[in-house]
Design a protein around this motif. Structure first.
Motif, PDB file in Angstrom:
ATOM      1  N   HIS A  40      -5.345  -5.397  -1.966  1.00  0.00           N
ATOM      2  CA  HIS A  40      -4.226  -6.324  -2.106  1.00  0.00           C
ATOM      3  C   HIS A  40      -2.952  -5.649  -1.622  1.00  0.00           C
ATOM      4  CE1 HIS A  40      -3.726  -4.032  -5.862  1.00  0.00           C
ATOM      5  NE2 HIS A  40      -2.448  -4.356  -5.772  1.00  0.00           N
ATOM      6  N   LEU A  41      -1.947  -6.459  -1.389  1.00  0.00           N
ATOM      7  CA  LEU A  41      -0.626  -5.956  -1.015  1.00  0.00           C
ATOM      8  C   LEU A  41       0.332  -6.231  -2.151  1.00  0.00           C
ATOM      9  CD1 LEU A  41      -1.460  -7.369   2.197  1.00  0.00           C
ATOM     10  CD2 LEU A  41       0.069  -5.446   2.401  1.00  0.00           C
ATOM     11  N   GLU A  42       1.292  -5.338  -2.318  1.00  0.00           N
ATOM     12  CA  GLU A  42       2.309  -5.525  -3.345  1.00  0.00           C
ATOM     13  C   GLU A  42       3.662  -5.066  -2.805  1.00  0.00           C
ATOM     14  OE1 GLU A  42       1.538  -1.467  -5.933  1.00  0.00           O
ATOM     15  OE2 GLU A  42       0.237  -3.194  -6.289  1.00  0.00           O
ATOM     16  N   PRO A  43       4.722  -5.810  -3.131  1.00  0.00           N
ATOM     17  CA  PRO A  43       6.049  -5.396  -2.691  1.00  0.00           C
ATOM     18  C   PRO A  43       6.481  -4.133  -3.432  1.00  0.00           C
ATOM     19  CG  PRO A  43       6.203  -7.330  -4.098  1.00  0.00           C
ATOM     20  CD  PRO A  43       4.737  -7.044  -3.913  1.00  0.00           C
ATOM     21  N   VAL A  44       7.318  -3.339  -2.783  1.00  0.00           N
ATOM     22  CA  VAL A  44       7.856  -2.131  -3.390  1.00  0.00           C
ATOM     23  C   VAL A  44       9.370  -2.275  -3.415  1.00  0.00           C
ATOM     24  CG1 VAL A  44       8.133   0.370  -3.150  1.00  0.00           C
ATOM     25  CG2 VAL A  44       5.955  -0.703  -2.559  1.00  0.00           C
ATOM     26  N   PRO A  45       9.971  -2.229  -4.587  1.00  0.00           N
ATOM     27  CA  PRO A  45      11.434  -2.304  -4.641  1.00  0.00           C
ATOM     28  C   PRO A  45      12.040  -1.084  -3.952  1.00  0.00           C
ATOM     29  CG  PRO A  45      10.467  -2.327  -6.861  1.00  0.00           C
ATOM     30  CD  PRO A  45       9.362  -2.102  -5.893  1.00  0.00           C
ATOM     31  N   VAL A  46      13.078  -1.313  -3.187  1.00  0.00           N
ATOM     32  CA  VAL A  46      13.730  -0.243  -2.446  1.00  0.00           C
ATOM     33  C   VAL A  46      15.137  -0.059  -3.010  1.00  0.00           C
ATOM     34  CG1 VAL A  46      14.497   0.532  -0.196  1.00  0.00           C
ATOM     35  CG2 VAL A  46      12.417  -0.816  -0.401  1.00  0.00           C
ATOM     36  N   PRO A  47      15.452   1.141  -3.477  1.00  0.00           N
ATOM     37  CA  PRO A  47      16.803   1.371  -3.979  1.00  0.00           C
ATOM     38  C   PRO A  47      17.838   1.163  -2.872  1.00  0.00           C
ATOM     39  CG  PRO A  47      15.361   3.218  -4.523  1.00  0.00           C
ATOM     40  CD  PRO A  47      14.605   2.320  -3.582  1.00  0.00           C
ATOM     41  N   ALA A  76       9.741  -2.547   2.028  1.00  0.00           N
ATOM     42  CA  ALA A  76       8.600  -1.693   1.723  1.00  0.00           C
ATOM     43  C   ALA A  76       7.542  -2.497   0.974  1.00  0.00           C
ATOM     44  CB  ALA A  76       9.034  -0.492   0.890  1.00  0.00           C
ATOM     45  N   TYR A  77       6.300  -2.208   1.294  1.00  0.00           N
ATOM     46  CA  TYR A  77       5.173  -2.808   0.579  1.00  0.00           C
ATOM     47  C   TYR A  77       4.023  -1.819   0.589  1.00  0.00           C
ATOM     48  CZ  TYR A  77       3.246  -3.895   5.207  1.00  0.00           C
ATOM     49  OH  TYR A  77       2.764  -3.811   6.487  1.00  0.00           O
ATOM     50  N   ARG A  78       3.091  -2.026  -0.330  1.00  0.00           N
ATOM     51  CA  ARG A  78       1.925  -1.158  -0.418  1.00  0.00           C
ATOM     52  C   ARG A  78       0.650  -1.952  -0.200  1.00  0.00           C
ATOM     53  NH1 ARG A  78       3.455   2.557  -5.642  1.00  0.00           N
ATOM     54  NH2 ARG A  78       4.807   3.959  -4.480  1.00  0.00           N
ATOM     55  N   LEU A  79      -0.244  -1.344   0.541  1.00  0.00           N
ATOM     56  CA  LEU A  79      -1.606  -1.823   0.709  1.00  0.00           C
ATOM     57  C   LEU A  79      -2.443  -0.974  -0.241  1.00  0.00           C
ATOM     58  CD1 LEU A  79      -3.768  -3.391   2.499  1.00  0.00           C
ATOM     59  CD2 LEU A  79      -3.966  -1.217   3.697  1.00  0.00           C
ATOM     60  N   VAL A  80      -3.026  -1.618  -1.246  1.00  0.00           N
ATOM     61  CA  VAL A  80      -3.772  -0.902  -2.273  1.00  0.00           C
ATOM     62  C   VAL A  80      -5.251  -1.255  -2.144  1.00  0.00           C
ATOM     63  CG1 VAL A  80      -4.048  -0.498  -4.752  1.00  0.00           C
ATOM     64  CG2 VAL A  80      -1.767  -0.974  -3.804  1.00  0.00           C
ATOM     65  N   ILE A  81      -6.070  -0.228  -1.888  1.00  0.00           N
ATOM     66  CA  ILE A  81      -7.515  -0.412  -1.810  1.00  0.00           C
ATOM     67  C   ILE A  81      -8.118   0.278  -3.017  1.00  0.00           C
ATOM     68  CG2 ILE A  81      -9.612  -0.029  -0.468  1.00  0.00           C
ATOM     69  CD1 ILE A  81      -7.807   0.276   2.014  1.00  0.00           C
ATOM     70  N   GLU A  82      -8.795  -0.520  -3.851  1.00  0.00           N
ATOM     71  CA  GLU A  82      -9.449  -0.006  -5.054  1.00  0.00           C
ATOM     72  C   GLU A  82     -10.899  -0.456  -5.023  1.00  0.00           C
ATOM     73  OE1 GLU A  82      -5.865   0.005  -8.249  1.00  0.00           O
ATOM     74  OE2 GLU A  82      -6.692  -1.963  -7.732  1.00  0.00           O
ATOM     75  N   GLY A  83     -11.773   0.501  -4.754  1.00  0.00           N
ATOM     76  CA  GLY A  83     -13.188   0.151  -4.635  1.00  0.00           C
ATOM     77  C   GLY A  83     -13.397  -0.683  -3.385  1.00  0.00           C
TER      78      GLY A  83
END
Length: 178
Positions: free
Chosen positions: A58-65, A47-54
């Motif tokens: 950027h992309l950030e990894p998401v820890p998966v249980p 899992a990862y997130r695409l974060v758009i701010e303004g």
């Protein structure tokens, strides 16, 4: 699956793709799209997130249980972890899919809309976020598509925006894959 910078969703991969996206000019928008990719049989998930701010992205990894999976009836879609719980950030949309579907979409063999319509991609959260961010997501899709195609071909010199690549299907501002 490869390790390091080539492993989709890894910290190194997210950093490399964020670097690719650093030069992309986006319209002003706020959105977070979490991608959950699994084998559909209860196996490991990425899992990862695409974060758009303004105007930045950027992309950030998401820890998966351990134990979470995508594509199975008991997967994370619609759970609190998927960002749909009361009080959760309403700018987060979660897209869950199997590795097979993700690879077919990435290779251009299957359109994302067709995959959604066929139920191969599950969406949770407020889909209006996707609609509001459609122009920004199209620009991100084109930049990442070109970068991933170059990674797949082993060609590091491929232009990020595809503007000098007449064979790139992502070349052109009016492409709408999202």
């Amino acid at each position: 699956m490869a390790t390091g910078a080539n492993e989709i969703g890894s910290e190194a991969w997210c950093a490399a793709m964020s670097e690719v996206l650093a030069g992309v000019e986006l319209p002003e928008v706020q959105a977070t799209v979490e991608q959950r990719i699994g084998d559909g049989n209860g196996g490991p998930m990425v899992a990862y997130r695409l974060v758009i701010e303004g105007r930045r992205v950027h992309l950030e990894p998401v820890p998966v249980p351990d134990g979470d999976s995508v594509g199975s009836p008991d997967g994370p879609e619609g759970t609190e972890e998927a960002g749909t719980a009361e009080g959760a950030d309403d700018r987060i949309v979660v897209m869950s899919q199997s590795r097979e579907t993700a690879e077919a979409v990435r290779r251009g063999e299957l359109g994302a809309l067709a995959a959604l319509q066929a139920g191969l991609i599950k969406v949770s959260g407020d889909v209006r976020v996707l609609i509001a961010a459609a122009d920004a997501l199209a620009l991100v899709d084109a930049a990442l598509g070109a970068a991933l195609a170059g990674e797949q071909d082993g060609a590091d010199s491929r232009p990020i925006d595809g503007s000098d690549d007449p064979g790139n299907p992502n070349d052109g501002a009016d492409d709408e894959d999202i």
